[in-house]
Design a protein around this motif. Structure first.
Motif, mmCIF file in Angstrom:
data_model
loop_
_atom_site.group_PDB
_atom_site.id
_atom_site.type_symbol
_atom_site.label_atom_id
_atom_site.label_comp_id
_atom_site.label_asym_id
_atom_site.label_seq_id
_atom_site.Cartn_x
_atom_site.Cartn_y
_atom_site.Cartn_z
ATOM 1 N N LEU A 1 -3.728 5.167 -5.509
ATOM 2 C CA LEU A 1 -4.411 4.314 -4.528
ATOM 3 C C LEU A 1 -5.909 4.241 -4.860
ATOM 4 O O LEU A 1 -6.525 3.183 -4.749
ATOM 5 C CB LEU A 1 -4.210 4.849 -3.097
ATOM 6 C CG LEU A 1 -4.660 3.903 -1.991
ATOM 7 C CD1 LEU A 1 -3.843 2.602 -1.997
ATOM 8 C CD2 LEU A 1 -4.532 4.552 -0.605
ATOM 9 N N TYR B 1 1.655 3.549 -3.392
ATOM 10 C CA TYR B 1 0.679 4.312 -4.169
ATOM 11 C C TYR B 1 0.490 5.741 -3.702
ATOM 12 O O TYR B 1 0.186 5.988 -2.527
ATOM 13 C CB TYR B 1 -0.682 3.603 -4.121
ATOM 14 C CG TYR B 1 -0.622 2.216 -4.710
ATOM 15 C CD1 TYR B 1 -0.711 2.039 -6.080
ATOM 16 C CD2 TYR B 1 -0.449 1.105 -3.896
ATOM 17 C CE1 TYR B 1 -0.637 0.771 -6.633
ATOM 18 C CE2 TYR B 1 -0.377 -0.169 -4.443
ATOM 19 C CZ TYR B 1 -0.466 -0.327 -5.814
ATOM 20 O OH TYR B 1 -0.373 -1.575 -6.357
ATOM 21 N N PHE C 1 -6.108 6.155 2.221
ATOM 22 C CA PHE C 1 -4.917 7.018 2.183
ATOM 23 C C PHE C 1 -4.805 7.826 3.472
ATOM 24 O O PHE C 1 -3.754 7.878 4.109
ATOM 25 C CB PHE C 1 -4.998 7.960 0.963
ATOM 26 C CG PHE C 1 -3.722 8.691 0.686
ATOM 27 C CD1 PHE C 1 -2.740 8.135 -0.121
ATOM 28 C CD2 PHE C 1 -3.493 9.953 1.223
ATOM 29 C CE1 PHE C 1 -1.550 8.813 -0.379
ATOM 30 C CE2 PHE C 1 -2.306 10.640 0.971
ATOM 31 C CZ PHE C 1 -1.338 10.058 0.163
ATOM 32 N N GLY D 1 -10.703 4.766 -1.410
ATOM 33 C CA GLY D 1 -9.273 5.043 -1.622
ATOM 34 C C GLY D 1 -8.867 6.241 -0.776
ATOM 35 O O GLY D 1 -7.815 6.242 -0.126
ATOM 36 N N LEU E 1 0.819 -1.222 0.000
ATOM 37 C CA LEU E 1 0.000 0.000 0.000
ATOM 38 C C LEU E 1 0.851 1.270 0.000
ATOM 39 O O LEU E 1 0.394 2.324 -0.433
ATOM 40 C CB LEU E 1 -0.952 0.008 1.194
ATOM 41 C CG LEU E 1 -2.019 -1.093 1.179
ATOM 42 C CD1 LEU E 1 -2.848 -1.048 2.458
ATOM 43 C CD2 LEU E 1 -2.932 -0.972 -0.040
#
Ligand code: SAH
Length: 380
Positions: free
Chosen positions: A30, A25, A49, A45, A22
């Motif tokens: 992402l 990104y 994040f 997303g 992860l």
């Protein structure tokens, strides 16, 4: 920038997955990844994040942003458990902490955290080793083993921020192991992540990238500044490890000069946005007594600087494990500083920190095994 990371088949076993996937990104990537992987819209997303970069771990069950999505929570936690790598070694000199992460069995990835009164600076690595073989540099002796991925660059920062609780982290300098401009895709993706206001919210104006003079990278960075003006790349700082502006001396100290010579380098810098603004370009100049401080060397430095808006950073030579020069006396560094200042250049001497634990400039590069293999190296 194009998406560079493959998608992961959701049926594949968790063992096959990169536990730091992860962290590869940027925000936009992402969101794309969540859509491809789980068919989710931007909301998820975005939530993921914000979660990752405010907590430094995956604890989705306790995050109100994920309320009402127990299925997604268990899929994400199963497929992408975020595990920061273990800290392999830590060495301290005063407040300066050098740490290595468990990323590669053969070689250590070294990072240096330098706390100061109001804020901290983190010196990040961009490659495992380095190919360019600068004669005074410890990392150069290792040769290049490989590029670091975005997630490995991010892991250094996340470790400092969340595992070592560096809460005043403000300045980031890509002056650890490697030639950052030779690993530009991973570098810029990591800078996109670091500076995203929805995440760590660090500022481009506090990030410096140092290069040994890798012209293709300087030119690509210039093009990226033009292509993506909203990403603030033009606010970054570029450091050039010049160290000598005399072709012969520079080639013998820095073999990269034989591949990317000074006149080409100057042209590339002149076309770069960093040489056109007040704080954009730093010329790093190593003080090797009797070598780089000679009058003819200073004249050549001044000639090289003509037309460039740049500040000079003097770096006193740090003898490594196998010194090839003498360490300059303080007065020798001051003398050079005075000459350059008198000529009207804004000049700073970089304080050496962490020398006793080999954490100072150019001292990063310990193998994890003493008999470890060498990587690719430009021969002198
Ligand atoms: N490859 C990039 C990033 C490395 S930054 C570059 O060359 O800029 C590390 C900085 O420390 C560079 O300016 C490098 O030239 C300098 N350096 C390397 N070895 C050193 C030493 N022994 N003493 C002082 N500075 C050194």
């Amino acid at each position: 920038m194009p998406v560079r990371h493959g998608t992961v088949n959701s049926n594949s076993s968790p063992e096959a997955l990169n536990p730091m996937e992860l962290l590869n990104y940027s925000y936009d990537h992402l969101i794309g990844f969540m859509a491809r992987q789980y068919g989710k819209r931007a909301y998820h997303g975005d939530a993921l994040f914000r979660h990752l970069y405010s907590r430094g771990q995956l604890d989705l069950k306790n995050d109100p942003l994920f309320d009402g999505n127990p299925e997604l929570v268990s899929s994400l936690e199963r497929d992408f458990p975020l595990n920061l790598p273990l800290i392999r070694t830590r060495q301290k000199e005063g407040d300066t902490l050098k740490f290595t992460l468990n990323l590669d069995p053969e070689i250590n990835c070294e990072t240096v955290l330098i706390p100061m009164k109001k804020y901290s600076t983190l010196c990040l690595s961009s490659q495992m080793g380095c190919r360019w073989n600068c004669q005074f540099c410890e990392t150069g002796k290792l040769g290049l083993h490989r590029n670091l991925s975005t997630s490995e660059i991010m892991a250094q920062l996340m470790t400092a921020r969340f595992a070592l609780n560096a809460d005043k982290l403000r300045n980031l300098v890509f002056m650890g192991m490697g030639e950052p401009l030779e690993n530009l895709d991973a570098l810029m993706e990591s800078i996109d992540i670091m500076t995203d206001p929805r995440g760590l919210n660090l500022h481009a104006k506090h990030i410096s990238i140092s290069t040994a003079g890798y012209i293709p990278g300087i030119n690509r960075l210039r093009d990226l500044c033009r292509e993506y003006p909203h990403r603030n790349y033009q606010k970054l700082h570029l450091g050039l490890s010049l160290h000598s502006a005399d072709p012969e001396t520079r080639s013998s100290l820095m073999p990269i000069n034989r591949v990317y010579p000074l006149d080409e380098l100057k042209k590339s810098l002149l076309s770069s946005p960093y040489s056109q603004v007040k704080d954009g370009l730093y010329i790093e100049y190593i003080v090797l007594p009797g070598v780089t401080d000679k009058p003819e060397q200073i004249d050549k430095l001044l000639y090289f600087l003509e037309g460039l808006t740049a500040k000079i950073n003097l770096i006193p030579y740090n003898p490594g494990s196998n010194p090839i020069f003498r360490k300059p006396e303080e007065e020798e560094v001051d003398r050079l500083w005075e000459i350059l200042n008198e000529k009207g250049y804004s000049c700073r001497t970089r304080k050496s920190r962490g020398e006793s634990v080999m954490a100072a400039c150019g001292q990063l590069g310990r193998r994890s095994k003493p008999d470890g293999k060498s990587g690719q190296q430009l021969t002198v």
